[in-house]
Motif scaffolding. Structure first.
Motif, mmCIF file in Angstrom:
data_model
loop_
_atom_site.group_PDB
_atom_site.id
_atom_site.type_symbol
_atom_site.label_atom_id
_atom_site.label_comp_id
_atom_site.label_asym_id
_atom_site.label_seq_id
_atom_site.Cartn_x
_atom_site.Cartn_y
_atom_site.Cartn_z
ATOM 1 N N CYS A 1 -2.396 -0.829 7.250
ATOM 2 C CA CYS A 1 -1.053 -1.194 7.695
ATOM 3 C C CYS A 1 -0.983 -1.037 9.211
ATOM 4 O O CYS A 1 -1.709 -0.244 9.812
ATOM 5 C CB CYS A 1 -0.039 -0.279 7.016
ATOM 6 S SG CYS A 1 1.675 -0.500 7.537
ATOM 7 N N HIS A 2 -0.081 -1.797 9.848
ATOM 8 C CA HIS A 2 0.091 -1.671 11.298
ATOM 9 C C HIS A 2 0.519 -0.259 11.696
ATOM 10 O O HIS A 2 0.246 0.185 12.820
ATOM 11 C CB HIS A 2 1.106 -2.699 11.801
ATOM 12 C CG HIS A 2 0.538 -4.080 11.910
ATOM 13 N ND1 HIS A 2 -0.349 -4.445 12.893
ATOM 14 C CD2 HIS A 2 0.710 -5.186 11.146
ATOM 15 C CE1 HIS A 2 -0.696 -5.706 12.755
ATOM 16 N NE2 HIS A 2 -0.077 -6.178 11.697
ATOM 17 N N THR A 3 1.168 0.464 10.779
ATOM 18 C CA THR A 3 1.532 1.846 11.073
ATOM 19 C C THR A 3 0.284 2.705 11.263
ATOM 20 O O THR A 3 0.248 3.593 12.114
ATOM 21 C CB THR A 3 2.418 2.421 9.957
ATOM 22 O OG1 THR A 3 3.606 1.621 9.847
ATOM 23 C CG2 THR A 3 2.824 3.858 10.250
ATOM 24 N N ASP A 4 -0.755 2.436 10.463
ATOM 25 C CA ASP A 4 -2.020 3.143 10.655
ATOM 26 C C ASP A 4 -2.577 2.868 12.050
ATOM 27 O O ASP A 4 -3.070 3.777 12.722
ATOM 28 C CB ASP A 4 -3.051 2.701 9.617
ATOM 29 C CG ASP A 4 -2.653 3.048 8.199
ATOM 30 O OD1 ASP A 4 -2.278 4.209 7.967
ATOM 31 O OD2 ASP A 4 -2.721 2.166 7.332
ATOM 32 N N GLU B 1 -1.775 3.482 1.896
ATOM 33 C CA GLU B 1 -1.631 2.494 0.821
ATOM 34 C C GLU B 1 -2.823 2.653 -0.127
ATOM 35 O O GLU B 1 -3.624 1.750 -0.321
ATOM 36 C CB GLU B 1 -1.573 1.079 1.401
ATOM 37 C CG GLU B 1 -0.343 0.823 2.246
ATOM 38 C CD GLU B 1 -0.285 -0.590 2.814
ATOM 39 O OE1 GLU B 1 0.807 -0.994 3.250
ATOM 40 O OE2 GLU B 1 -1.319 -1.301 2.832
ATOM 41 N N PRO C 1 -1.893 -2.156 -1.678
ATOM 42 C CA PRO C 1 -0.832 -2.250 -0.666
ATOM 43 C C PRO C 1 0.588 -2.194 -1.216
ATOM 44 O O PRO C 1 1.547 -2.190 -0.437
ATOM 45 C CB PRO C 1 -1.080 -3.624 -0.011
ATOM 46 C CG PRO C 1 -2.436 -4.052 -0.450
ATOM 47 C CD PRO C 1 -2.653 -3.407 -1.773
ATOM 48 N N CYS D 1 3.441 0.551 0.140
ATOM 49 C CA CYS D 1 4.145 0.617 1.420
ATOM 50 C C CYS D 1 4.607 -0.763 1.865
ATOM 51 O O CYS D 1 5.739 -1.145 1.640
ATOM 52 C CB CYS D 1 3.296 1.276 2.493
ATOM 53 S SG CYS D 1 4.216 1.512 4.043
ATOM 54 N N GLY D 2 3.707 -1.533 2.514
ATOM 55 C CA GLY D 2 4.136 -2.784 3.130
ATOM 56 C C GLY D 2 4.754 -3.776 2.170
ATOM 57 O O GLY D 2 5.804 -4.363 2.450
ATOM 58 N N VAL E 1 4.560 -7.545 5.397
ATOM 59 C CA VAL E 1 5.928 -7.175 5.033
ATOM 60 C C VAL E 1 6.821 -8.414 4.955
ATOM 61 O O VAL E 1 7.556 -8.611 3.982
ATOM 62 C CB VAL E 1 6.487 -6.158 6.042
ATOM 63 C CG1 VAL E 1 7.966 -5.895 5.775
ATOM 64 C CG2 VAL E 1 5.707 -4.856 5.979
ATOM 65 N N LYS F 1 -3.450 -8.891 5.084
ATOM 66 C CA LYS F 1 -3.480 -7.531 4.542
ATOM 67 C C LYS F 1 -4.915 -7.161 4.151
ATOM 68 O O LYS F 1 -5.383 -7.494 3.073
ATOM 69 C CB LYS F 1 -2.561 -7.427 3.315
ATOM 70 C CG LYS F 1 -2.599 -6.089 2.604
ATOM 71 C CD LYS F 1 -2.289 -4.917 3.492
ATOM 72 C CE LYS F 1 -0.858 -4.851 3.954
ATOM 73 N NZ LYS F 1 -0.559 -3.596 4.677
#
Length: 385
Positions: A48-51, A76, A182, A185-186, A214, A380
């Protein structure tokens, strides 16, 4: 429950140098379980982009309250239970699980079915545990983890019980478990925002700004809900085409419009605007335009993460008389134990084609996976252990 450390492999994120990530696949030690933890052996983990953000920002950066470097990220995860703490009741060894975010169980929002807005969300999901792992190469130096209660970038990880969703009875095989990584989360964030937070109906006109995982999940959810119009907005042609295959009825390439984005939306909606507008970019100028083209009494929902210092200027009287609603979405406002099985049921019914969004990579190729995510080639990535 074992009382000894075990050895496993993990993607360890060390402090960046000159803005460059330093991620390495290393051997680490996993300390013994605590009473409300579950030992999970991962088969897959979505990226994820948060990672990426939390694994490349210097320590102390505002907005990234993560454990100090080195740290293990990943949130995820999909895998099998190998052991459980003494107070765990929701799973047993051998169960197949998908992993989502952690929450406290006790605050108002956790008690009323919206744990994504948990009063302890940042502490439990971002701050995590500074001693979640031990390095095998630096004299047992601590490595931070428990990211979103799971740190699924480790092949074996101690996971918070609240982060675990038992899917043993609803998945068909191990390959499905990998595919569904996934969802925690996303995908749940995008879809839940449409079906649960916005409560979309067939009478709604939906616009989604930003077509990463997302945003495309939001498109899929709007399509299965039967929304009247679904407007996909992005600057990447391939993602717009993907949105079309997932149910978007109108496409707007922001590189190609001759006028302003609000004017384009008003043309498509007979001057009404969209009843549900979802921003999945975190780009303030796009958010401001989205508020403008949202219909009177419509909902503008923020999904993308803007800079921590970002602000919005809203004309108070104009906003008041329009009846518009400005909402923030955390994890789609859903309860993962209920919503993840729902998404799996939709997939089995052919209504939620999450398989179109993913590409699998061996964990040793995590660098390639990250590169393809950043350049837009892969929507993803899923790392396989």
């Amino acid at each position: 429950m074992t009382d000894r450390n075990m050895t496993t492999k993990a993607i360890v994120c060390r402090d960046p140098v000159d803005g460059q990530r330093r991620w390495e696949l290393e051997e680490v030690e996993v300390p013994p379980l605590r009473s409300r933890e579950i030992l999970v052996e991962m088969v897959a983990s979505g990226v994820c982009h948060t990672d990426l953000g939390c694994g490349s920002a210097p320590d102390g950066t505002p907005g990234f309250p993560v454990p100090p470097y080195p740290r293990v990220l990943g949130h995820e995860g999909a895998g099998y239970v190998r052991d459980i703490g003494s107070e765990v009741t929701k799973v047993k060894p051998g169960d197949a699980v998908l992993l989502s975010f952690a929450f406290c169980r006790n605050c108002h929002n956790c008690q009323h079915g919206a744990p994504g807005y948990c009063a302890e969300f940042s502490k439990l999901n971002f701050t995590g545990d500074a001693d979640a792992f031990r390095s095998m190469s630096t004299n047992s130096k601590s490595i931070g983890g428990a990211f979103f209660g799971q740190s699924s970038f480790s092949q074996v990880s101690r996971v918070q019980e609240t982060s675990v969703v038992n899917v043993t009875s609803i998945i068909k095989n191990k390959e499905e478990l990998k595919l569904f990584a996934p969802l925690g989360c996303g995908i749940q964030t995008g879809a839940g925002t449409v079906t649960e937070l916005a409560r979309a109906t067939s009478g709604d006109t939906v616009a989604v700004i930003g077509l990463g995982g997302v945003g495309l999940a939001a498109i899929m959810a709007a399509a299965l809900t039967g929304c009247r119009s679904i407007i996909a907005i992005d600057r990447v042609a391939s993602r717009l085409e993907m949105a079309k295959t997932l149910g978007a009825t109108h496409l707007i390439d922001t590189n190609c419009i001759s006028g302003s984005l609000p004017n384009e939306i008003l043309k498509l909606t007979e001057a009404t605007g969209t009843t549900i507008t979802i921003d999945a970019t975190g780009v303030v100028p796009l958010i401001e335009q989205g508020i403008k083209f949202t219909a009177n009494q419509g909902k503008m929902i923020l999904l993308g993460v803007a800079p921590m210092t970002a602000t919005l200027q809203i004309p108070v009287v104009e906003y008041m008389v329009s009846g518009k609603k400005l909402l923030g979405s955390m994890e789609g406002g859903v309860l993962p134990e209920e919503y993840i099985p729902q998404m799996i049921q939709w997939y089995h019914a052919g209504k939620f084609p999450v398989d179109k969004l993913v590409r699998f990579f061996e964990v040793s190729a995590f660098g390639e996976a990250v590169e393809e995510m950043e350049n837009g080639k892969t929507i993803k990535p899923i790392l396989l252990w």
